[in-house]
Design an enzyme around this catalytic site. Structure first.
Site, short mmCIF file in Angstrom:
data_model
loop_
_atom_site.label_atom_id
_atom_site.label_comp_id
_atom_site.label_asym_id
_atom_site.label_seq_id
_atom_site.Cartn_x
_atom_site.Cartn_y
_atom_site.Cartn_z
N TYR A 240 -51.18 42.39 -49.16
CA TYR A 240 -50.13 43.40 -49.15
C TYR A 240 -49.11 42.98 -48.10
CZ TYR A 240 -52.78 46.61 -52.10
OH TYR A 240 -53.44 47.18 -53.15
N HIS A 272 -48.26 41.86 -58.39
CA HIS A 272 -49.01 42.90 -59.11
C HIS A 272 -48.31 44.24 -59.10
CE1 HIS A 272 -52.32 45.72 -60.02
NE2 HIS A 272 -52.79 44.73 -60.74
N HIS A 273 -47.92 44.72 -57.94
CA HIS A 273 -47.10 45.93 -57.88
C HIS A 273 -46.32 45.98 -56.58
CE1 HIS A 273 -50.74 47.78 -55.81
NE2 HIS A 273 -49.79 48.30 -55.08
N HIS A 343 -47.71 43.85 -53.45
CA HIS A 343 -49.12 43.48 -53.63
C HIS A 343 -49.17 42.19 -54.42
CE1 HIS A 343 -53.19 44.33 -55.82
NE2 HIS A 343 -53.29 43.36 -54.93
N HIS A 422 -52.45 58.93 -57.13
CA HIS A 422 -52.94 58.08 -56.04
C HIS A 422 -54.32 58.51 -55.58
CE1 HIS A 422 -52.62 55.42 -52.56
NE2 HIS A 422 -53.10 56.41 -51.83
N HIS A 424 -57.92 56.23 -53.50
CA HIS A 424 -58.34 54.93 -52.98
C HIS A 424 -59.45 54.37 -53.87
CE1 HIS A 424 -56.50 55.52 -48.68
NE2 HIS A 424 -55.60 55.37 -49.63
N MET A 497 -58.35 59.72 -50.95
CA MET A 497 -57.20 60.59 -51.13
C MET A 497 -57.24 61.16 -52.54
SD MET A 497 -54.00 58.58 -49.34
CE MET A 497 -53.95 58.30 -47.56
#
Length: 621
Positions: A240, A272-273, A343, A422, A424, A497
Site C-alpha cells: 500500500y 489492484h485498487h 494497492h 468496508h 477488514h 470494521m
C-alpha cells in the site's frame, strides 16, 4: 476325438480373445469421444438463442498478473443474462473459467474448454469438495464463438444470472470471485481434471453494473491528476503506497463531476485498487510524503486524511456524479492536501516496474445545484463491538436511527446514488437496508461475497430516497474460524470494521450516523459470563474492554450470549455533524429499532441463496 476337442477349445479361446480386444477398442474410442452434452468446438454453429451484444464489451479486466488472460463482459437485464468474452494470449490444451463463493477451487461453477488430443470441447462443469471436475448434466453456458485472432484465442459465451441448477453459482449484485486455470496437457476425459493439479489464479470483480448511460460532462470541465510519483513497485506480493499531493494555492470551490483511473501501461494487472482522500482541514499543512502506508515513520498527519473523494478498483469504469450534484473540492472550508493510496498486488514478485498510476479528477467551476456529500453508516470504531473466535458466521449491525435522521435530514430527505462498503479481513458480507415505519423498504446495497481486497464506490441502479424518521441498518457478516482470540473493533487490519460510506445529495451537516452497544450492558455481559464459568474474581470495570474480552473463556455459550446482547441491548448513537460534534440531544441508551423483515424473499425464480456448500453426485454422462 481329443484333437477335435482341443481344436474347439482353441477356437473358443480365439473368439473370446478377439471379442475382448474389440470391446477394449470400443471403450478406448468412447473415452476419446466428446461427452454427449458438451459442445465440440469444430462443429460450432453460430445460432445463439438471442441477439449478440454490441462489441466490444463495455466492461473488461485482466485476470492474471501478467495480463495474458482478459475477461470482458456485457449485461442484459432484460433477459437476465451475462455475455462473457475470454481472451487467452497463449492457449495450449484448454482453459478453465469459474466462479465460487470466495475464490475456492472446490465447489466451483466452471466453463471449460479442453481438447482430447484430436478434438476440442466446451462445456458447463463443476468441481467437488476435492477439486475433481465433472461435466454438468444441465448445460447453462451457451458457447457463441471460438476463434483464433492475432492477439490470442477468444471464447464468447453467455449464461443466465440464475439457472435453477444447484451446482451453478448465482450471479447477483456484489463481488464475484473468478477462478481461472490453464490446461497444459490433453484430456481423454474431463473427469481426469483436478483443479488443484493445474496452474490457477483468482480475481475479484463487480460483475453486475448499472445499465444507464453516463451523463454529459460540462464544456468547462477541467482535470486534476493525482498520480504516484514514478514509484518503483516493490517486489513483494502486497504493497500500500501513500502519496501526499497539494492542491493549487487559493483554489476556489469546484465540483468534482467525474473521475477515472490512470494506469501506467504494463501495470494493468498489478495496480489492484486506488483511493484519493481529502485531509482534515483542521490539521493545517500536511508534510510531503511518498512511501509505504504501513511505514511507522510516516508523518502522523497522514492518519487524518480519511475523507474519501474517489475510489477505484480493478475492472471499475469511470465514476460519474448525477447531473444535479457534484462533490466539493477547494474553497475556504476544505483542505489543500490530498492523500493518494495505491494497492499494488504483485504475487509474481515482479521487480523493476515503475508506476505513475492514479486517479484523474474531472471538475468544474460552474457549481451544480447540489453539493454531494458522504455519510458513514455502520459501527463506531470501538473495541466494545467484538467477534468471538472460531465463528463460521457472526453478525454485527450498526444503526442510523430515526431520531438521528429526524434531527439531521431536510424535509425532502436525501438521495443515495452510490456507496462504498468496508470491513477488514474477517468480513464476508455487508448489507444496508432502508427501514420506514418499522418495515424494511429496500436494500440500499448488499454484497454477499465481500472482499476487503476489492473496494470501490458502487453506483446504485436506482437512487434511494431517505426521509426524516427513516432508519438505515448496516449488517456485516464475519468469519473467524482461523482465529483463537476475539476480534475487536478498531483501525488495525486484524481489528474489524463495519461501514458503508453512502454518497448522496443534497449535502447536510450529518457526516456520521453509527452506533455501538451500550457499555454498561456490556459490563453486565462480562460479569454474567465470568460467573457462569465459575470465575468470581471478575475484574469488570477495573481494566479496559480489550483486556476483559481477552480474559473471557470462549465457548459456544459465550458467543451465543454476546450475539443476543448485540441484538437486544440498548445502543449509543453517534449522530455527528461535519464538525465532528454530536447533534444536540440525548444519544445514549437508545433502544434498538424494531424492524419487520420483508426483503429476504428470492429475487429470482428458484433462487437458492447462493452457491451450494457441496455438490450433488457426479452425473452419468
Amino acid at each position: 476325438m481329443r484333437i477335435c476337442n482341443k481344436n474347439v477349445r482353441l477356437q473358443d479361446f480365439t473368439i473370446m480373445y478377439f471379442t475382448a480386444l474389440a470391446a477394449l477398442m470400443v471403450i478406448l474410442v468412447a473415452s476419446y469421444q466428446g461427452p454427449t452434452n458438451a459442445i465440440e468446438v469444430s462443429d460450432l454453429q453460430i445460432n445463439p438463442s438471442g441477439p449478440l451484444p454490441p462489441l466490444p464489451m463495455p466492461f473488461r479486466m485482466h485476470l492474471d498478473p501478467r495480463g495474458e488472460v482478459q475477461l470482458a463482459w456485457n449485461i442484459s437485464y432484460a433477459t437476465q443474462e451475462v455475455y462473457m468474452q475470454l481472451r487467452v494470449a497463449d492457449i495450449k490444451h484448454g482453459v478453465v473459467l469459474g466462479m465460487s463463493d470466495r475464490g475456492e477451487l472446490t465447489n466451483a461453477d466452471l466453463a471449460v474448454l479442453w481438447d482430447s488430443g484430436t478434438n476440442s470441447f466446451f462445456g458447463d462443469a463443476w468441481s467437488d469438495s476435492e477439486g475433481h471436475v465433472s461435466l454438468d448434466s444441465q448445460q447453462d453456458y451457451e458457447l457463441l464463438e471460438a476463434k483464433h485472432k492475432p492477439d490470442g484465442f477468444y471464447l464468447l459465451f453467455k449464461r443466465p444470472f440464475s439457472t435453477c441448477d444447484p451446482r451453478d453459482y448465482l450471479i447477483e449484485e456484489g463481488t464475484v470471485h473468478f477462478i481461472y486455470g490453464f490446461l497444459e496437457e490433453p484430456l481423454a476425459s474431463l473427469e481426469q481434471l483436478n483443479l488443484s493439479l493445474i496452474h490457477t489464479g483468482v480475481q475479484t470483480v463487480l460483475m453486475l453494473r448499472p445499465d444507464t448511460l453516463p451523463p454529459t460532462l460540462p464544456p468547462d470541465v477541467r482535470m486534476l491528476d493525482v498520480l504516484s510519483p514514478n514509484v518503483i513497485i516493490p517486489n513483494q506480493e502486497t504493497t500500500y503506497w501513500c502519496f501526499i499531493q497539494k492542491l493549487p494555492e487559493n483554489m476556489p470551490k469546484n465540483h468534482i463531476v467525474m473521475y477515472e483511473s490512470v494506469i501506467t501501461p504494463g501495470n494493468e494487472a498489478i495496480v489492484h485498487h486506488m483511493e484519493v482522500f481529502e485531509c482534515s482541514p483542521d490539521k493545517g499543512d500536511v508534510p510531503e510524503y511518498s512511501g509505504s502506508c504501513d511505514d511507522k515513520m510516516k508523518p502522523n498527519k497522514l492518519n487524518f486524511c480519511r475523507h474519501v473523494l474517489a475510489a477505484w478498483a480493478m475492472g471499475a469504469e469511470a465514476f460519474y456524479y448525477p447531473p444535479d450534484a457534484g462533490l466539493p473540492m477547494g474553497g475556504p472550508s476544505s483542505s489543500r492536501f490530498l492523500r493518494l493510496e495505491v494497492h499494488y498486488h504483485n504475487p509474481l514478485l515482479i521487480s523493476g516496474h515503475r508506476d505513475s498510476s492514479g486517479i484523474r479528477l474531472h471538475y468544474t467551476p460552474s457549481l451544480r445545484r447540489y453539493d454531494a456529500g458522504i455519510i458513514e453508516l455502520g459501527l463506531v470504531y470501538t473495541p466494545v463491538m467484538a467477534v468471538p473466535p472460531k465463528q463460521s458466521t457472526f453478525y454485527l449491525s450498526g444503526y442510523c436511527t430515526s431520531k438521528c435522521t429526524e434531527t439531521a435530514l431536510p424535509s425532502g430527505g436525501i438521495y443515495i446514488f452510490a456507496s462504498q462498503l468496508h470491513t477488514h479481513l474477517a468480513g464476508r458480507g455487508v448489507r444496508t437496508v432502508l427501514v420506514r415505519a418499522g418495515k424494511e423498504l429496500e436494500v440500499v446495497q448488499e454484497d454477499k461475497h465481500f472482499s476487503t481486497h476489492y473496494q470501490t464506490i458502487r453506483v446504485l441502479r436506482k437512487m434511494t430516497n431517505v426521509l426524516p424518521g427513516d432508519v438505515l441498518i448496516t449488517k456485516c457478516t464475519y468469519n473467524t474460524e482461523d482465529r483463537s482470540k476475539p476480534t475487536l473493533g478498531g483501525f488495525g487490519i486484524m481489528d474489524e470494521m463495519c461501514v458503508n460510506y453512502i454518497h448522496y445529495y443534497p449535502r447536510t451537516k450529518l457526516e456520521l450516523c453509527k452506533s455501538h452497544v451500550d457499555p454498561g450492558y456490556l459490563q453486565k455481559y462480562f460479569s454474567f459470563i465470568n460467573r457462569f464459568h465459575g470465575n468470581d474474581q471478575c475484574v469488570c470495570g477495573d481494566v479496559d474492554v480489550t483486556e476483559q474480552y481477552s480474559q473471557l473463556q470462549w465457548d459456544a455459550f459465550s458467543g451465543e450470549v454476546l450475539d443476543s446482547l448485540y441484538n437486544t441491548a440498548p445502543i449509543s448513537m453517534h449522530c455527528n455533524q461535519s464538525s465532528a460534534r454530536l447533534f444536540p440531544g440525548e444519544w445514549d441508551k437508545q433502544p434498538i429499532p424494531v424492524v419487520t423483515s420483508i426483503l429476504d424473499k428470492p429475487r429470482y425464480p428458484c433462487e437458492g441463496g447462493g452457491p451450494p456448500t457441496s455438490k450433488p453426485p457426479t452425473p452419468q454422462v
